[in-house]
Scaffold this motif. Structure first.
Motif, PDB file in Angstrom:
ATOM      1  N   TYR A  95       0.831  -1.206   0.000  1.00 27.52           N
ATOM      2  CA  TYR A  95       0.000   0.000   0.000  1.00 27.52           C
ATOM      3  C   TYR A  95       0.865   1.256   0.000  1.00 27.52           C
ATOM      4  O   TYR A  95       0.566   2.234  -0.702  1.00 27.52           O
ATOM      5  CB  TYR A  95      -0.906  -0.016   1.225  1.00 27.52           C
ATOM      6  CG  TYR A  95      -1.943   1.088   1.234  1.00 27.52           C
ATOM      7  CD1 TYR A  95      -3.029   1.047   0.375  1.00 27.52           C
ATOM      8  CD2 TYR A  95      -1.825   2.166   2.101  1.00 27.52           C
ATOM      9  CE1 TYR A  95      -3.978   2.060   0.368  1.00 27.52           C
ATOM     10  CE2 TYR A  95      -2.775   3.179   2.104  1.00 27.52           C
ATOM     11  CZ  TYR A  95      -3.844   3.118   1.240  1.00 27.52           C
ATOM     12  OH  TYR A  95      -4.773   4.124   1.238  1.00 27.52           O
ATOM     13  N   ALA A  96       1.946   1.247   0.784  1.00 27.78           N
ATOM     14  CA  ALA A  96       2.825   2.415   0.837  1.00 27.78           C
ATOM     15  C   ALA A  96       3.505   2.663  -0.507  1.00 27.78           C
ATOM     16  O   ALA A  96       3.604   3.811  -0.966  1.00 27.78           O
ATOM     17  CB  ALA A  96       3.877   2.222   1.934  1.00 27.78           C
ATOM     18  N   GLU A 102       1.400   6.938  -6.668  1.00 28.84           N
ATOM     19  CA  GLU A 102       0.251   7.815  -6.906  1.00 28.84           C
ATOM     20  C   GLU A 102       0.546   9.255  -6.488  1.00 28.84           C
ATOM     21  O   GLU A 102       0.248  10.201  -7.233  1.00 28.84           O
ATOM     22  CB  GLU A 102      -0.957   7.304  -6.122  1.00 28.84           C
ATOM     23  CG  GLU A 102      -2.192   8.183  -6.282  1.00 28.84           C
ATOM     24  CD  GLU A 102      -3.272   7.851  -5.265  1.00 28.84           C
ATOM     25  OE1 GLU A 102      -4.302   8.551  -5.274  1.00 28.84           O
ATOM     26  OE2 GLU A 102      -3.078   6.922  -4.472  1.00 28.84           O
ATOM     27  N   LYS A 103       1.138   9.432  -5.322  1.00 26.89           N
ATOM     28  CA  LYS A 103       1.404  10.785  -4.828  1.00 26.89           C
ATOM     29  C   LYS A 103       2.391  11.525  -5.717  1.00 26.89           C
ATOM     30  O   LYS A 103       2.249  12.730  -5.953  1.00 26.89           O
ATOM     31  CB  LYS A 103       1.938  10.721  -3.398  1.00 26.89           C
ATOM     32  CG  LYS A 103       0.915  10.322  -2.354  1.00 26.89           C
ATOM     33  CD  LYS A 103      -0.161  11.377  -2.206  1.00 26.89           C
ATOM     34  CE  LYS A 103      -1.134  11.025  -1.105  1.00 26.89           C
ATOM     35  NZ  LYS A 103      -2.226  12.021  -0.982  1.00 26.89           N
ATOM     36  N   ILE A 104       3.394  10.823  -6.196  1.00 23.79           N
ATOM     37  CA  ILE A 104       4.372  11.471  -7.072  1.00 23.79           C
ATOM     38  C   ILE A 104       3.686  11.988  -8.335  1.00 23.79           C
ATOM     39  O   ILE A 104       3.893  13.136  -8.759  1.00 23.79           O
ATOM     40  CB  ILE A 104       5.507  10.494  -7.422  1.00 23.79           C
ATOM     41  CG1 ILE A 104       6.373  10.229  -6.182  1.00 23.79           C
ATOM     42  CG2 ILE A 104       6.362  11.037  -8.554  1.00 23.79           C
ATOM     43  CD1 ILE A 104       7.435   9.179  -6.393  1.00 23.79           C
ATOM     44  N   LEU A 105       2.838  11.160  -8.932  1.00 22.62           N
ATOM     45  CA  LEU A 105       2.144  11.575 -10.153  1.00 22.62           C
ATOM     46  C   LEU A 105       1.155  12.710  -9.878  1.00 22.62           C
ATOM     47  O   LEU A 105       1.092  13.694 -10.629  1.00 22.62           O
ATOM     48  CB  LEU A 105       1.418  10.377 -10.759  1.00 22.62           C
ATOM     49  CG  LEU A 105       2.304   9.213 -11.244  1.00 22.62           C
ATOM     50  CD1 LEU A 105       1.448   8.065 -11.751  1.00 22.62           C
ATOM     51  CD2 LEU A 105       3.266   9.683 -12.323  1.00 22.62           C
ATOM     52  N   VAL A 106       0.382  12.581  -8.795  1.00 16.88           N
ATOM     53  CA  VAL A 106      -0.640  13.590  -8.484  1.00 16.88           C
ATOM     54  C   VAL A 106       0.008  14.923  -8.129  1.00 16.88           C
ATOM     55  O   VAL A 106      -0.430  15.992  -8.590  1.00 16.88           O
ATOM     56  CB  VAL A 106      -1.541  13.087  -7.341  1.00 16.88           C
ATOM     57  CG1 VAL A 106      -2.426  14.209  -6.818  1.00 16.88           C
ATOM     58  CG2 VAL A 106      -2.399  11.923  -7.822  1.00 16.88           C
ATOM     59  N   MET A 107       1.041  14.894  -7.303  1.00 18.47           N
ATOM     60  CA  MET A 107       1.676  16.143  -6.874  1.00 18.47           C
ATOM     61  C   MET A 107       2.312  16.868  -8.046  1.00 18.47           C
ATOM     62  O   MET A 107       2.166  18.097  -8.193  1.00 18.47           O
ATOM     63  CB  MET A 107       2.720  15.851  -5.795  1.00 18.47           C
ATOM     64  CG  MET A 107       2.152  15.341  -4.485  1.00 18.47           C
ATOM     65  SD  MET A 107       1.110  16.569  -3.682  1.00 18.47           S
ATOM     66  CE  MET A 107       0.540  15.637  -2.260  1.00 18.47           C
ATOM     67  N   ARG A 108       3.018  16.151  -8.876  1.00 19.12           N
ATOM     68  CA  ARG A 108       3.655  16.788 -10.024  1.00 19.12           C
ATOM     69  C   ARG A 108       2.622  17.343 -10.995  1.00 19.12           C
ATOM     70  O   ARG A 108       2.796  18.446 -11.546  1.00 19.12           O
ATOM     71  CB  ARG A 108       4.572  15.793 -10.717  1.00 19.12           C
ATOM     72  CG  ARG A 108       5.839  15.462  -9.934  1.00 19.12           C
ATOM     73  CD  ARG A 108       6.741  14.532 -10.700  1.00 19.12           C
ATOM     74  NE  ARG A 108       8.006  14.310  -9.999  1.00 19.12           N
ATOM     75  CZ  ARG A 108       8.965  13.498 -10.426  1.00 19.12           C
ATOM     76  NH1 ARG A 108       8.802  12.835 -11.561  1.00 19.12           N
ATOM     77  NH2 ARG A 108      10.077  13.360  -9.733  1.00 19.12           N
ATOM     78  N   ILE A 253       9.927   2.454   5.566  1.00 19.62           N
ATOM     79  CA  ILE A 253      10.778   3.403   4.838  1.00 19.62           C
ATOM     80  C   ILE A 253      10.038   4.078   3.683  1.00 19.62           C
ATOM     81  O   ILE A 253      10.053   5.311   3.564  1.00 19.62           O
ATOM     82  CB  ILE A 253      12.068   2.703   4.362  1.00 19.62           C
ATOM     83  CG1 ILE A 253      12.946   2.367   5.571  1.00 19.62           C
ATOM     84  CG2 ILE A 253      12.827   3.576   3.382  1.00 19.62           C
ATOM     85  CD1 ILE A 253      14.168   1.550   5.237  1.00 19.62           C
ATOM     86  N   PRO A 254       9.355   3.336   2.780  1.00 15.61           N
ATOM     87  CA  PRO A 254       8.601   4.040   1.716  1.00 15.61           C
ATOM     88  C   PRO A 254       7.518   4.945   2.267  1.00 15.61           C
ATOM     89  O   PRO A 254       7.269   6.024   1.699  1.00 15.61           O
ATOM     90  CB  PRO A 254       8.005   2.889   0.895  1.00 15.61           C
ATOM     91  CG  PRO A 254       8.823   1.697   1.217  1.00 15.61           C
ATOM     92  CD  PRO A 254       9.263   1.877   2.631  1.00 15.61           C
ATOM     93  N   ALA A 255       6.866   4.521   3.360  1.00 15.17           N
ATOM     94  CA  ALA A 255       5.796   5.345   3.932  1.00 15.17           C
ATOM     95  C   ALA A 255       6.336   6.672   4.436  1.00 15.17           C
ATOM     96  O   ALA A 255       5.742   7.735   4.221  1.00 15.17           O
ATOM     97  CB  ALA A 255       5.096   4.587   5.061  1.00 15.17           C
TER      98      ALA A 255
END
Length: 292
Positions: A95-96, A102-108, A253-255
């Motif tokens: 999940y992390a 997802e966050k990288i794509l959405v934020m950019r 770590i990824p989280a």
């Protein structure tokens, strides 16, 4: 003289049976010793030949190879509690990592759209001109804020309050409130799942530590049951414990990384939106001043 010779002959005759008996006993003793030596030699295994020694070494190496423990074997042989811990950590890690992508794509994407929208907005000289320039811009948080603020402005114009100085302050507050509400919605959308990411980053190591403690406890139980401290007995439990710790770190770590990245990007985009709100209010007040 004759009598003496007869006496000596009689003595020799009497001594002969005793000597024969002694010789016979010695012979029997010798035979018994020989038979014992032969029995021991027969019982002792024959020395292995070179071919037999090589075959035995190959068989030992084969057996040692069959006893190798793989990671999957270790997981399959782990107790139920350890399996539950590993499943929980695996789900958290998946999940992390999915949220990280997802966050990288959405934020950019949102950052790019906000920057482009603000750049297009700065070319406008009046609110009406801004509405025309921004109509073709893609949907985004900044466009929603502009639509909310411009909607309040149009309502004031329709009510005949736009040019009234005594109503100017209230209009500016309504515009600011409408734009701030849209901004908060956008920030909340960007910050979705942030709480869960923080929970994974802070709790996954402790879940892994629980698995570690459980594995070490099982190792000590194995030592107590087998009455031996051989490494072969305790190694599987220790390896399982260390794997639980590693799984906890893989999830945490990824989280933590994506949480920090998302928090920074959310703050940056929020700053752009606040600047856009201030610029729009300045544009509206300048236009009010021009119209008297």
């Amino acid at each position: 003289m004759f009598a003496l010779l007869q006496a000596a002959g009689a003595a020799d005759t009497a001594a002969t049976p005793a000597a024969d008996a002694t010789v016979a006993a010695a012979a029997e003793t010798t035979n018994a010793v020989v038979e014992s030596v032969n029995a021991v030699a027969a019982a002792a295994p024959a020395a292995p030949s070179a071919a037999e020694a090589a075959a035995a070494a190959a068989e030992a190496a084969k057996n040692a190879g069959q006893q190798n423990i793989t990671l999957m074997d270790m997981i399959a042989a782990s107790p139920l509690v350890s399996k539950i811990v590993l499943v929980i950590l695996l789900l958290c890690a998946v999940y992390a990592i999915a949220l990280m992508i997802e966050k990288i794509l959405v934020m950019r994407s949102n950052k790019k759209r906000t920057v482009e929208f603000v750049a297009a907005y700065k070319k406008a000289k009046t609110p009406e001109e801004a509405a025309q320039l921004l109509a073709k811009q893609p949907e985004g948080f900044a466009k929603k804020m502009f639509a909310a603020g411009y909607g309040e402005l149009q309502k004031a114009k329709d009510a005949g309050l736009y040019n009234k100085r005594e109503a100017r302050g209230d209009l500016i507050e309504r515009i600011r409130a409408a734009m701030t509400a849209e901004q908060n919605k956008g920030i909340e959308e960007l910050g979705s799942n942030m709480t869960f990411l923080a929970s994974i980053g802070s709790n996954a190591p402790f879940i892994g530590l629980f698995g570690t403690v459980w594995g070490i406890m099982n190792s000590f139980i194995a030592i107590a049951n087998t009455q031996t401290t051989s490494l072969a007995v305790v190694a599987p439990g220790i390896a399982e414990a260390l794997f639980a710790t590693a799984a906890g770190l893989v999830a945490a770590i990824p989280a933590v990384l994506i949480y920090n990245f998302s928090a920074k990007q959310t703050g940056t985009i929020g700053g752009y939106l606040e600047d856009f709100e201030a610029d729009f209010i300045s544009l509206v007040t300048r236009d009010m001043d021009k119209q008297g």
